[in-house]
Design a protein around this motif. Sequence first.
Motif, PDB file in Angstrom:
ATOM      1  N   ALA A   1       0.825  -1.209   0.000  1.00  0.00           N
ATOM      2  CA  ALA A   1       0.000   0.000   0.000  1.00  0.00           C
ATOM      3  C   ALA A   1       0.857   1.256   0.000  1.00  0.00           C
ATOM      4  O   ALA A   1       0.585   2.219  -0.738  1.00  0.00           O
ATOM      5  CB  ALA A   1      -0.938  -0.015   1.207  1.00  0.00           C
ATOM      6  N   LEU A   2       1.909   1.270   0.815  1.00  0.00           N
ATOM      7  CA  LEU A   2       2.766   2.450   0.886  1.00  0.00           C
ATOM      8  C   LEU A   2       3.575   2.628  -0.400  1.00  0.00           C
ATOM      9  O   LEU A   2       3.748   3.755  -0.880  1.00  0.00           O
ATOM     10  CB  LEU A   2       3.708   2.346   2.089  1.00  0.00           C
ATOM     11  N   PHE A   3       4.073   1.529  -0.933  1.00  0.00           N
ATOM     12  CA  PHE A   3       4.839   1.625  -2.181  1.00  0.00           C
ATOM     13  C   PHE A   3       3.987   2.236  -3.292  1.00  0.00           C
ATOM     14  O   PHE A   3       4.437   3.151  -4.000  1.00  0.00           O
ATOM     15  CB  PHE A   3       5.336   0.247  -2.606  1.00  0.00           C
ATOM     16  N   LEU A   4       2.765   1.754  -3.458  1.00  0.00           N
ATOM     17  CA  LEU A   4       1.907   2.269  -4.525  1.00  0.00           C
ATOM     18  C   LEU A   4       1.581   3.746  -4.305  1.00  0.00           C
ATOM     19  O   LEU A   4       1.591   4.540  -5.250  1.00  0.00           O
ATOM     20  CB  LEU A   4       0.615   1.447  -4.595  1.00  0.00           C
ATOM     21  N   ALA A   5       1.298   4.109  -3.063  1.00  0.00           N
ATOM     22  CA  ALA A   5       0.958   5.507  -2.777  1.00  0.00           C
ATOM     23  C   ALA A   5       2.130   6.435  -3.073  1.00  0.00           C
ATOM     24  O   ALA A   5       1.965   7.508  -3.679  1.00  0.00           O
ATOM     25  CB  ALA A   5       0.523   5.657  -1.326  1.00  0.00           C
ATOM     26  N   LEU A   6       3.333   6.030  -2.662  1.00  0.00           N
ATOM     27  CA  LEU A   6       4.507   6.880  -2.851  1.00  0.00           C
ATOM     28  C   LEU A   6       4.963   6.897  -4.305  1.00  0.00           C
ATOM     29  O   LEU A   6       5.418   7.926  -4.808  1.00  0.00           O
ATOM     30  CB  LEU A   6       5.640   6.410  -1.942  1.00  0.00           C
TER      31      LEU A   6
ATOM     32  N   PRO B   1       5.068  -2.680 -14.573  1.00  0.00           N
ATOM     33  CA  PRO B   1       4.296  -3.476 -15.535  1.00  0.00           C
ATOM     34  C   PRO B   1       2.894  -3.734 -14.985  1.00  0.00           C
ATOM     35  O   PRO B   1       2.705  -3.818 -13.772  1.00  0.00           O
ATOM     36  CB  PRO B   1       5.102  -4.776 -15.646  1.00  0.00           C
ATOM     37  N   SER B   2       1.936  -3.878 -15.861  1.00  0.00           N
ATOM     38  CA  SER B   2       0.539  -4.004 -15.435  1.00  0.00           C
ATOM     39  C   SER B   2       0.323  -5.192 -14.513  1.00  0.00           C
ATOM     40  O   SER B   2      -0.444  -5.099 -13.536  1.00  0.00           O
ATOM     41  CB  SER B   2      -0.372  -4.121 -16.657  1.00  0.00           C
ATOM     42  N   ALA B   3       0.994  -6.306 -14.778  1.00  0.00           N
ATOM     43  CA  ALA B   3       0.817  -7.489 -13.926  1.00  0.00           C
ATOM     44  C   ALA B   3       1.333  -7.234 -12.516  1.00  0.00           C
ATOM     45  O   ALA B   3       0.698  -7.605 -11.519  1.00  0.00           O
ATOM     46  CB  ALA B   3       1.538  -8.688 -14.538  1.00  0.00           C
ATOM     47  N   ALA B   4       2.494  -6.576 -12.415  1.00  0.00           N
ATOM     48  CA  ALA B   4       3.051  -6.270 -11.098  1.00  0.00           C
ATOM     49  C   ALA B   4       2.185  -5.263 -10.357  1.00  0.00           C
ATOM     50  O   ALA B   4       1.927  -5.407  -9.154  1.00  0.00           O
ATOM     51  CB  ALA B   4       4.471  -5.727 -11.250  1.00  0.00           C
ATOM     52  N   ALA B   5       1.717  -4.225 -11.064  1.00  0.00           N
ATOM     53  CA  ALA B   5       0.858  -3.222 -10.438  1.00  0.00           C
ATOM     54  C   ALA B   5      -0.442  -3.844  -9.949  1.00  0.00           C
ATOM     55  O   ALA B   5      -0.924  -3.524  -8.849  1.00  0.00           O
ATOM     56  CB  ALA B   5       0.574  -2.095 -11.430  1.00  0.00           C
ATOM     57  N   ALA B   6      -1.026  -4.739 -10.745  1.00  0.00           N
ATOM     58  CA  ALA B   6      -2.279  -5.384 -10.348  1.00  0.00           C
ATOM     59  C   ALA B   6      -2.075  -6.270  -9.118  1.00  0.00           C
ATOM     60  O   ALA B   6      -2.921  -6.301  -8.211  1.00  0.00           O
ATOM     61  CB  ALA B   6      -2.830  -6.205 -11.504  1.00  0.00           C
ATOM     62  N   SER B   7      -0.959  -6.977  -9.083  1.00  0.00           N
ATOM     63  CA  SER B   7      -0.674  -7.845  -7.936  1.00  0.00           C
ATOM     64  C   SER B   7      -0.493  -7.030  -6.660  1.00  0.00           C
ATOM     65  O   SER B   7      -1.033  -7.371  -5.598  1.00  0.00           O
ATOM     66  CB  SER B   7       0.583  -8.676  -8.206  1.00  0.00           C
ATOM     67  N   LEU B   8       0.269  -5.940  -6.753  1.00  0.00           N
ATOM     68  CA  LEU B   8       0.468  -5.089  -5.587  1.00  0.00           C
ATOM     69  C   LEU B   8      -0.835  -4.419  -5.152  1.00  0.00           C
ATOM     70  O   LEU B   8      -1.075  -4.221  -3.958  1.00  0.00           O
ATOM     71  CB  LEU B   8       1.524  -4.027  -5.889  1.00  0.00           C
TER      72      LEU B   8
END
Length: 315
Positions: free
Chosen positions: A45-50, A183-190
């Motif tokens: 959650a923090l990685f995606l937000a930052l 990449p879309s797959a990594a972003a979706a997984s996170l």
Amino acid sequence: MSLVSAFVPIWILTAVGYAACRWGLLGEAAAVLGRFVFQLAMPSALFLALARMPLSGFAGGSLLAFGVSTVAVVGFGWLGASRLFGREPDERPIWGTAAGYVNSANLGIPIATQVLGDVSFLAAVVLLQVLVVAPVIVVVLDRRSDPAGRVRVRRIASLPVRNPVILASLLGVACSAAGLRLPSAAAASLTLLAGAAVPAALVALGASLHRTAPSPAEPGGPAPPAELAGPAELAVITALKLVAQPIIAYVAGLALHLSAPQLLAVVVCAGLPTAQNTFIYGQEYGVGEAVANRAVVVTTTLSMLTLATAAALLG
């Protein structure tokens, strides 16, 4: 949804975790759930937000107002521990941390998501605490624990890579600075992992409140150890954490001419309860463990009401 009603799911899921632990529905899974939140869900959650936040979002009056409240309360607690309650020098850093180091991850992310609508400002708070406040606390504790007064520089320097929350935050900032997109797959997984952070953290929080709740003393039994925080000491820590720190943040925010949404974010983040890291530091260095443990339990329990009150007043 009003700001106060936004706390209802928080209360319900915390109560569910408490009841599940009390009735033995989770068993050893309660500890596993907590590790899942800390090791995987919260860092995601923090990685995606930052990673999605421009670097300009880390600067500004909001973070300064929060920083002022942190320095004021931690400093007062650090000095007041010895003058008011006769605490030894080794215990003062833990006392100050209990009074002013907020639970920005385990409870902060659910609160920010549910009440503020995003975790952008909270992510900046996490970085401020783990990259500025925590190293100061650890350096002082490290120096006091060494007979020669030395600081283990390698241990302090490796702190960011030994903590998944800190590491994920730093990687998020690096991605933001470099303008990288996953990449879309990594972003979706996170994103899936990050979505589990809020409910899992609240259930784990409720379970931890049951596991760490202090048992009442037996009538006529032995007196508690001197290290334990008495009612007056706990009352001062709680007042500093849940009342003084958000008020100082609010006044600092007004002086810096923050907008109403910015004031709400600053006050809510400043009003978060004592971080569980406080107990971890005390346990690691063998000082102030009982004080830290009780501060975490009491402030976490009462913060459900004080945060809702602050949101209602500012809303």
